[in-house]
Design a protein around this motif. Structure first.
Motif, PDB file in Angstrom:
ATOM      1  N   UNK A   2       2.387   1.120  -8.739  1.00  0.00           N
ATOM      2  CA  UNK A   2       3.776   0.698  -8.623  1.00  0.00           C
ATOM      3  C   UNK A   2       3.955  -0.578  -7.836  1.00  0.00           C
ATOM      4  N   UNK A   3       3.006  -1.500  -7.959  1.00  0.00           N
ATOM      5  CA  UNK A   3       3.036  -2.725  -7.158  1.00  0.00           C
ATOM      6  C   UNK A   3       3.139  -3.964  -8.030  1.00  0.00           C
ATOM      7  N   UNK A   4       3.929  -4.935  -7.565  1.00  0.00           N
ATOM      8  CA  UNK A   4       4.057  -6.246  -8.206  1.00  0.00           C
ATOM      9  C   UNK A   4       3.929  -7.328  -7.141  1.00  0.00           C
ATOM     10  N   UNK A   5       3.559  -8.513  -7.559  1.00  0.00           N
ATOM     11  CA  UNK A   5       3.477  -9.637  -6.629  1.00  0.00           C
ATOM     12  C   UNK A   5       4.830  -9.829  -5.944  1.00  0.00           C
ATOM     13  N   UNK A   6       4.804 -10.011  -4.635  1.00  0.00           N
ATOM     14  CA  UNK A   6       6.029 -10.191  -3.864  1.00  0.00           C
ATOM     15  C   UNK A   6       6.569  -8.920  -3.246  1.00  0.00           C
ATOM     16  N   UNK A   7       6.032  -7.757  -3.627  1.00  0.00           N
ATOM     17  CA  UNK A   7       6.473  -6.502  -3.015  1.00  0.00           C
ATOM     18  C   UNK A   7       5.999  -6.426  -1.565  1.00  0.00           C
ATOM     19  N   UNK A   8       6.809  -5.797  -0.722  1.00  0.00           N
ATOM     20  CA  UNK A   8       6.405  -5.515   0.661  1.00  0.00           C
ATOM     21  C   UNK A   8       5.920  -4.076   0.732  1.00  0.00           C
ATOM     22  N   UNK A   9       4.770  -3.887   1.354  1.00  0.00           N
ATOM     23  CA  UNK A   9       4.191  -2.554   1.519  1.00  0.00           C
ATOM     24  C   UNK A   9       3.914  -2.311   2.994  1.00  0.00           C
ATOM     25  N   UNK A  10       3.598  -1.073   3.325  1.00  0.00           N
ATOM     26  CA  UNK A  10       3.271  -0.691   4.695  1.00  0.00           C
ATOM     27  C   UNK A  10       1.893  -0.058   4.699  1.00  0.00           C
ATOM     28  N   UNK A  39      -7.773   7.451   9.023  1.00  0.00           N
ATOM     29  CA  UNK A  39      -7.532   7.120   7.619  1.00  0.00           C
ATOM     30  C   UNK A  39      -6.601   5.930   7.517  1.00  0.00           C
ATOM     31  N   UNK A  40      -6.513   5.399   6.315  1.00  0.00           N
ATOM     32  CA  UNK A  40      -5.568   4.325   6.025  1.00  0.00           C
ATOM     33  C   UNK A  40      -4.602   4.825   4.960  1.00  0.00           C
ATOM     34  N   UNK A  41      -3.328   4.569   5.188  1.00  0.00           N
ATOM     35  CA  UNK A  41      -2.249   5.064   4.332  1.00  0.00           C
ATOM     36  C   UNK A  41      -1.446   3.866   3.840  1.00  0.00           C
ATOM     37  N   UNK A  42      -1.156   3.814   2.555  1.00  0.00           N
ATOM     38  CA  UNK A  42      -0.400   2.691   1.985  1.00  0.00           C
ATOM     39  C   UNK A  42       0.869   3.200   1.331  1.00  0.00           C
ATOM     40  N   UNK A  43       2.003   2.638   1.759  1.00  0.00           N
ATOM     41  CA  UNK A  43       3.313   3.000   1.218  1.00  0.00           C
ATOM     42  C   UNK A  43       3.973   1.793   0.584  1.00  0.00           C
ATOM     43  N   UNK A  44       4.659   1.996  -0.508  1.00  0.00           N
ATOM     44  CA  UNK A  44       5.577   0.964  -0.974  1.00  0.00           C
ATOM     45  C   UNK A  44       6.847   1.052  -0.130  1.00  0.00           C
ATOM     46  N   UNK A  45       7.581  -0.038  -0.046  1.00  0.00           N
ATOM     47  CA  UNK A  45       8.875   0.001   0.650  1.00  0.00           C
ATOM     48  C   UNK A  45      10.036   0.058  -0.330  1.00  0.00           C
ATOM     49  N   UNK A  46       9.769  -0.306  -1.580  1.00  0.00           N
ATOM     50  CA  UNK A  46      10.862  -0.421  -2.537  1.00  0.00           C
ATOM     51  C   UNK A  46      11.610  -1.733  -2.396  1.00  0.00           C
ATOM     52  N   UNK A  47      11.100  -2.621  -1.525  1.00  0.00           N
ATOM     53  CA  UNK A  47      11.772  -3.907  -1.281  1.00  0.00           C
ATOM     54  C   UNK A  47      10.791  -5.047  -1.510  1.00  0.00           C
ATOM     55  N   UNK A  48      11.347  -6.205  -1.804  1.00  0.00           N
ATOM     56  CA  UNK A  48      10.545  -7.401  -2.011  1.00  0.00           C
ATOM     57  C   UNK A  48      10.711  -8.327  -0.805  1.00  0.00           C
ATOM     58  N   UNK A  49       9.780  -9.278  -0.683  1.00  0.00           N
ATOM     59  CA  UNK A  49       9.791 -10.145   0.487  1.00  0.00           C
ATOM     60  C   UNK A  49      11.095 -10.921   0.599  1.00  0.00           C
ATOM     61  N   UNK A  50      11.635 -11.405  -0.512  1.00  0.00           N
ATOM     62  CA  UNK A  50      12.867 -12.187  -0.422  1.00  0.00           C
ATOM     63  C   UNK A  50      14.060 -11.341   0.022  1.00  0.00           C
TER      64      UNK A  50
END
Length: 467
Positions: free
Chosen positions: A243-251, A107-118
């Motif tokens: 819960x995603x915006x441009x510039x967010x880092x995800x896993x 399977x593929x699992x997608x998590x937000x990190x709560x952090x942005x690339x900058x």
């Protein structure tokens, strides 16, 4: 003569009728028929077509079950036995174990990190070092009691979470968050199970705590853990829901059931073959069906491996969260979706076998990875019955690993590349080179045009970890 006409004649010489209309190949031979969604810019491979028709032709030798419908998504390419990117429906008392094989509930699992690339970019090297140790160098401490494993196999994921202690990795885990995240795991609640189908090592009471060497491992081949950046929001309502915006880092995590899947899958492929009646010619495809009570038993056994695959991805996710916490914090991390692509699910009164294809029911999220040099997509399923409520599980390979090995390896840290591959095995960097995969754009476009999915968010690779 055009390319399509040459292709049509080539297939006709070997007994396969082929028609191409509106981006869909319709293929049939004297045993079965199937439909393949594939842009004309992408190759149609002879071996994959033959495998698909063989998959579609599987039936019980006593007439107790047969495939009802077969189709394939644009990541379609040859597999070991069944083609990748294929979906077949069978009656509820008929299953085909070899169609799923041993990588059960990959399977593929997608998590937000709560952090942005900058926020993360200044700490990239520290994060890469921590994750390399956790994901690739076995620097992990994941104690699980045999009681918790038995609860997983007999009762399910919720009981597994309840049985976890507070040592090692679990000292860092938010168990309340894990329970909430169960609702974002597609198909998980439908898996049965019974500990009698699990390997003995997970059940022996003398192992009060069992540090399973396979739990929390990525696996070989095309499996990965990847840090990605939200490059573009394509559907703002779906992105808001995720819960995603441009510039967010995800896993993004792509892994399966490891040794437990091999144990279960191989045992049941062997059993299906052993059930074949004497004196009846064996199928050349190696695809054997199981009907009646044995079909139900297989689904229970498959559920054991499927539940383990979920636990494996949970551990991988918690390892990432632990390391993120040391760098920038991970309290804001949450699961977007965990979606399978190598499993049998009971849907619409049928057993839907997906071999490298993903459930895409109306309103549900699905994930379509590209490659470590191409974009991945979060999409929303549109519930297309014509395509058995499915979509592709990725871009799909366009070059076999043997051919890719002839490519010149490129340095993962080449300054000209916006992405980085971290691996302890140089051959993995070569075998999984972006050139080995189809371009993701036409794969997504074809499925949007055909009404399988709607693209929600485009994700670009940043750092990929491969075992």
């Amino acid at each position: 003569m055009g390319t399509y006409q040459r292709l049509q004649r080539a297939f006709a010489r070997t007994g396969i009728a082929l028609d191409y209309r509106d981006g869909i190949y319709h293929v049939r031979d004297d045993q079965a028929e199937a439909h393949i969604l594939l842009p004309d810019s992408l190759p149609l491979e002879d071996k994959a077509v033959r495998q698909l028709l063989a998959f579609a032709a599987v039936r019980d030798p006593h007439g107790h079950g047969a495939v009802c419908r077969a189709c394939a998504t644009p990541d379609f390419h040859p597999g070991t036995v069944a083609p990748v990117g294929s979906i077949v429906a069978t009656p509820p008392d008929f299953v085909i174990p070899a169609a799923i094989g041993t990588d059960i509930n990959c399977s593929v699992r997608l998590l937000t990190t709560g952090a942005r690339l900058d926020q993360l970019a200044p700490h990239k090297q520290r994060l890469v070092d921590l994750l390399t140790a956790s994901l690739l160098n076995n620097a992990r401490d994941v104690p699980v009691s045999t009681r918790a494993f038995r609860a997983l196999f007999d009762e399910g994921p919720g009981a597994f979470i309840d049985g976890l202690g507070s040592e090692g990795l679990w000292a860092h885990a938010d168990k309340a968050r894990l329970r909430v995240e169960l609702d974002s795991c597609i198909g998980l609640a439908s898996f049965g199970g019974s500990a009698r189908y699990a390997p003995d090592a997970y059940l022996q009471e003398r192992h009060a705590v069992f540090r399973d060497p396979g739990l929390g491992t990525v696996g070989s081949g095309n499996h990965f853990v990847e840090l990605q950046v939200v490059e573009e929001v394509l559907d703002r309502h779906a992105a808001w829901k995720a819960g995603l915006r441009a510039g967010d880092v995800v896993v993004m995590i792509h892994s399966g059931s490891r040794d437990v899947g091999f144990h279960v899958g191989q045992a049941w492929m062997d059993r299906a073959r052993a059930q074949w009646p004497r004196g009846v010619r064996h199928p050349e495809s190696g695809l054997y069906g199981l009907s009646g009570p044995l079909a139900g038993e297989y689904l229970q056994a498959m559920g054991v491996a499927a539940r383990y695959a979920w636990a494996n991805r949970v551990v991988l996710a918690e390892l990432v969260r632990k390391d993120l916490e040391q760098v920038v914090g991970a309290a804001g991390s949450r699961l977007v979706v965990d979606v399978p692509h190598n499993v049998v699910l009971r849907e619409q009164g049928m057993n839907i076998h997906r071999k490298g294809a993903t459930p895409a029911h109306a309103g549900d999220f699905a994930l379509i990875p590209g490659s470590m040099g191409d974009a991945s997509y979060l999409v929303t399923g549109l519930g297309s019955a014509d395509w058995l409520w499915s979509c592709s599980h990725g871009a799909g390979r366009r070059m076999r690993r043997q051919a890719v090995r002839a490519l010149r390896p490129r340095a993962a840290d080449d300054a000209a590349q916006p992405w980085q591959c971290v691996t302890l095995r140089e051959e993995r960097r070569i075998e999984e080179a972006p050139e080995a995969y189809k371009p993701i754009g036409p794969v997504i476009d074809a499925q949007e045009t055909a009404g399988l999915v709607r693209a929600a968010v485009r994700l670009k690779p940043w750092v990929t970890f491969k075992a």
